[in-house]
Design a protein around this motif. Sequence first.
Motif, mmCIF file in Angstrom:
data_model
loop_
_atom_site.group_PDB
_atom_site.id
_atom_site.type_symbol
_atom_site.label_atom_id
_atom_site.label_comp_id
_atom_site.label_asym_id
_atom_site.label_seq_id
_atom_site.Cartn_x
_atom_site.Cartn_y
_atom_site.Cartn_z
ATOM 1 N N ALA A 137 9.806 -4.135 -6.797
ATOM 2 C CA ALA A 137 8.927 -3.096 -7.336
ATOM 3 C C ALA A 137 9.701 -2.136 -8.229
ATOM 4 O O ALA A 137 9.212 -1.717 -9.294
ATOM 5 C CB ALA A 137 8.261 -2.338 -6.188
ATOM 6 N N THR A 159 0.828 -1.206 0.000
ATOM 7 C CA THR A 159 0.000 0.000 0.000
ATOM 8 C C THR A 159 0.863 1.257 0.000
ATOM 9 O O THR A 159 0.600 2.216 -0.744
ATOM 10 C CB THR A 159 -0.933 0.002 1.225
ATOM 11 O OG1 THR A 159 -1.784 -1.144 1.159
ATOM 12 C CG2 THR A 159 -1.785 1.262 1.252
ATOM 13 N N ARG A 188 1.304 -5.328 -8.732
ATOM 14 C CA ARG A 188 0.855 -6.469 -7.937
ATOM 15 C C ARG A 188 1.029 -7.804 -8.670
ATOM 16 O O ARG A 188 1.423 -8.805 -8.043
ATOM 17 C CB ARG A 188 -0.594 -6.280 -7.501
ATOM 18 C CG ARG A 188 -0.747 -5.169 -6.468
ATOM 19 C CD ARG A 188 -2.173 -5.008 -5.978
ATOM 20 N NE ARG A 188 -2.270 -3.932 -4.993
ATOM 21 C CZ ARG A 188 -2.540 -4.121 -3.694
ATOM 22 N NH1 ARG A 188 -2.749 -5.343 -3.234
ATOM 23 N NH2 ARG A 188 -2.608 -3.095 -2.877
ATOM 24 N N SER A 228 0.098 -1.534 -12.637
ATOM 25 C CA SER A 228 0.109 -2.108 -11.288
ATOM 26 C C SER A 228 1.308 -3.034 -11.114
ATOM 27 O O SER A 228 1.683 -3.786 -12.031
ATOM 28 C CB SER A 228 -1.179 -2.881 -11.030
ATOM 29 O OG SER A 228 -1.108 -3.569 -9.796
ATOM 30 N N GLU A 241 2.517 1.734 -3.441
ATOM 31 C CA GLU A 241 1.573 2.183 -4.463
ATOM 32 C C GLU A 241 1.149 3.628 -4.253
ATOM 33 O O GLU A 241 0.978 4.385 -5.217
ATOM 34 C CB GLU A 241 0.339 1.275 -4.460
ATOM 35 C CG GLU A 241 0.591 -0.095 -5.061
ATOM 36 C CD GLU A 241 -0.670 -0.923 -5.176
ATOM 37 O OE1 GLU A 241 -0.747 -1.759 -6.097
ATOM 38 O OE2 GLU A 241 -1.590 -0.738 -4.335
ATOM 39 N N GLN A 242 0.979 4.039 -3.000
ATOM 40 C CA GLN A 242 0.483 5.387 -2.732
ATOM 41 C C GLN A 242 1.570 6.451 -2.836
ATOM 42 O O GLN A 242 1.288 7.588 -3.217
ATOM 43 C CB GLN A 242 -0.158 5.432 -1.339
ATOM 44 C CG GLN A 242 -1.463 4.646 -1.246
ATOM 45 C CD GLN A 242 -2.075 4.697 0.138
ATOM 46 O OE1 GLN A 242 -1.449 5.191 1.090
ATOM 47 N NE2 GLN A 242 -3.294 4.199 0.275
ATOM 48 N N ARG A 250 8.908 -1.630 -12.219
ATOM 49 C CA ARG A 250 8.501 -0.333 -12.767
ATOM 50 C C ARG A 250 9.492 0.160 -13.815
ATOM 51 O O ARG A 250 9.119 0.865 -14.748
ATOM 52 C CB ARG A 250 8.371 0.677 -11.625
ATOM 53 C CG ARG A 250 7.036 0.523 -10.887
ATOM 54 C CD ARG A 250 6.757 1.707 -10.005
ATOM 55 N NE ARG A 250 5.352 1.718 -9.613
ATOM 56 C CZ ARG A 250 4.929 2.073 -8.426
ATOM 57 N NH1 ARG A 250 5.782 2.430 -7.505
ATOM 58 N NH2 ARG A 250 3.634 2.081 -8.153
#
Length: 738
Positions: free
Chosen positions: A198, A93, A212, A210, A96-97, A202
């Motif tokens: 991550a 979380t 995930r 996403s 992502e945020q 990316r």
Amino acid sequence: MTQPTPLASHLWNAPAVRVVPPQAPAPRPRPPIRGDGEVEHRGFRGDIEGLRAIAVLSVLLWHGGLTALPGGFVGVDVFFVISGFLITRLIVTEIEQTGRLSLIGFYGRRAKRLLPGAAVVLATTLVLSYLFLPKTRWAETGWDVVSSGIYAVNWRLAERSVDYLASDQAPSAVQHFWSLAVEEQFYLAWPPLLLLAAALIRRSRRAGRSIRGPLLVCMLLIAVPSLTWSIYLSSSDPGRAYFHSTTRAWELAIGAGLAIVAASLGRMPRALAVVLGWSGMGAVLASFVVIDRSMPFPGYVALLPTLGAAAVIAAGPAAGRGGPVMLLGLSPMRAVGSLSYSLYLWHWPLLVVARAALGDLSVAQSLTVVAFSFLPAYLTYRFVENPFRYAQAVQYSPTRAIQLGILCTAIPVIAGLLFQFTVWPPRGASRPVPSVIADAGLAKSADPAAPRMGAAVLASSPGGDRKGAPVDRPGQFVPDALAARNDLPDLYRQGCQASGTDTEPRSCTYGNQSASFTIALVGDSHAAQWAPALQAIATAKGWQLVTYTKSACPFLSAEVANGDRPYTSCTSWNRTLLARLTGDQRPNLVVTSSSNYRAVRGDRVLDSEESRSALGEGMHTTWKALGSAGVKTVVLRDTPRPDIDIAECASQYPNRMTKCAVDRDEALSGIGERQVAAAASLRNVTLVDLNDAICPTDRCAAVIGGVLVYRDTNHLTATYAATLAPRLNAALERALRN
């Protein structure tokens, strides 16, 4: 386990089931607190809090001896899934945020949440150990606290689980910290790995996609090898498998995978979610009943509680009030769940201390101790955990939270070291074995006027000799009770004892290396305990002594059990060794002995009567094969087995040593009669019984002739075994004349 024995405890340090508010530039008011002490907010999962209660209660009741829950120990596996889910949800979380993860913020939250309570319990355990545990357990406790403080005790326990010399020792007062160590190692390694994954994802994909899906693939790359390894090691080396982080990573990964796909799970049809949730709840509860310590664990067996817990967590949001939350979300369940970490920290040290102070506890007494642990658990939660968790000084300052964690780590480490080196000063070792042998009169240079020790004080026919009777104050004796654990035959220090997984014999050679006469000492640790006496004989006579011993492995053709499983490496070791002893490396004389075991037929561990018959046949077959090859065999009847830790008892009752005496008939009710029967009809086989020189009267004494007889529950001290050398020498001479 040792599968670890009740001695094999467990639990976790699952994070709080809430999302910690992000950093703020200025202190903000403390969030509202529910009646049970948890922060109330939108992300709170009452079903997870209740699931924590179910898990901790199962462990507490199992440690309390409740036989209706033979698999209560799997509560720890439920916690691993919960921890993997909650930690990964927070991390993913945040990534992502914000596009990043503050590692110092993450570790600061974990430090203030978990470490203050652990430091208090570890420090208190040292105090309780000093007040109530026998001195023989202080050294191990000090080191256990140090390794628990740095969250590495699971590796220490993994090695101890395969250390046969430690198998009869009482469980550590902080043994339950093994599972906390597994989770802390996960907390240290997992966030950086997720952050790295991550970043790589990316960089290779266009912005905005996403992360995930790729993260789930990364999760599988960890979970599948870990589960495969867990299944293999649980079958081949169950003691080590139980405590290893590598065999538990897949359980945490299941929870982590749930967190990654959590958004999709929330769209599950309600009817399906209700069925899934209650099915998972049923699987968790069933695992407490259908799993027991005889099963290879964790391995594939742990799939039942872990997948059950995963199903409860996965179904929760979609199932709503129709799911398990109607049970798990009840206020009493949530209250126990909020105390679960403190309950786990406190209950096990209190049980260990109570058993040390009061002796064996009944189930009712053990459960009373477990119930009492709710009091210190609540006090710790109320006055240690929450105050540190919500203190303004650390609430919005991750750096200060890290400093708090360092302090809380340093407290048990320093306290454990001080306890080890100051409260428990090392004692002197026993007298050197050669000196004892000289006193016993075997060595040619022996001084007839020197005081006799150990078995040498007994009459030539020692049965009934009152010099070997128990007394309250036997005077000064060697080895000191605190040094008795290390009063071992040389072959242990020299690495000649084969371990549990070895299939090839190891050997050490003593005496005259070029002698024309060779004795082979063969068997398990009850054979190995005679090495000091045989070394003295070989030295005095110019013979060569070669040792072939293996932990918990008797020298016979029957297959025996190691715990609740076939001891396959022992079977292979025996087959190889028998071929060696009847082939080119044939000795002149084989000396053997063994403890009692349960035999195996197929995959079934036999009951007591069937085992006695199978072991007798196995001994007869093996000794007959040696005789057919022209090798004489001397079978030493197994020594009395006190089944209480004599060294620990001697340290606890130095002025009431009669409390350490045991009934002779009970101590001799082992394999001895089968050894007599198996040897009776065989040529070239002689049975030697020296037990009257070990237990001369109707009660076996802890000290004879100023020498402590046993180093633990069933093995002679090397010093006392050495004093039996003249008697064994005479018996060997008679056997060789026949």
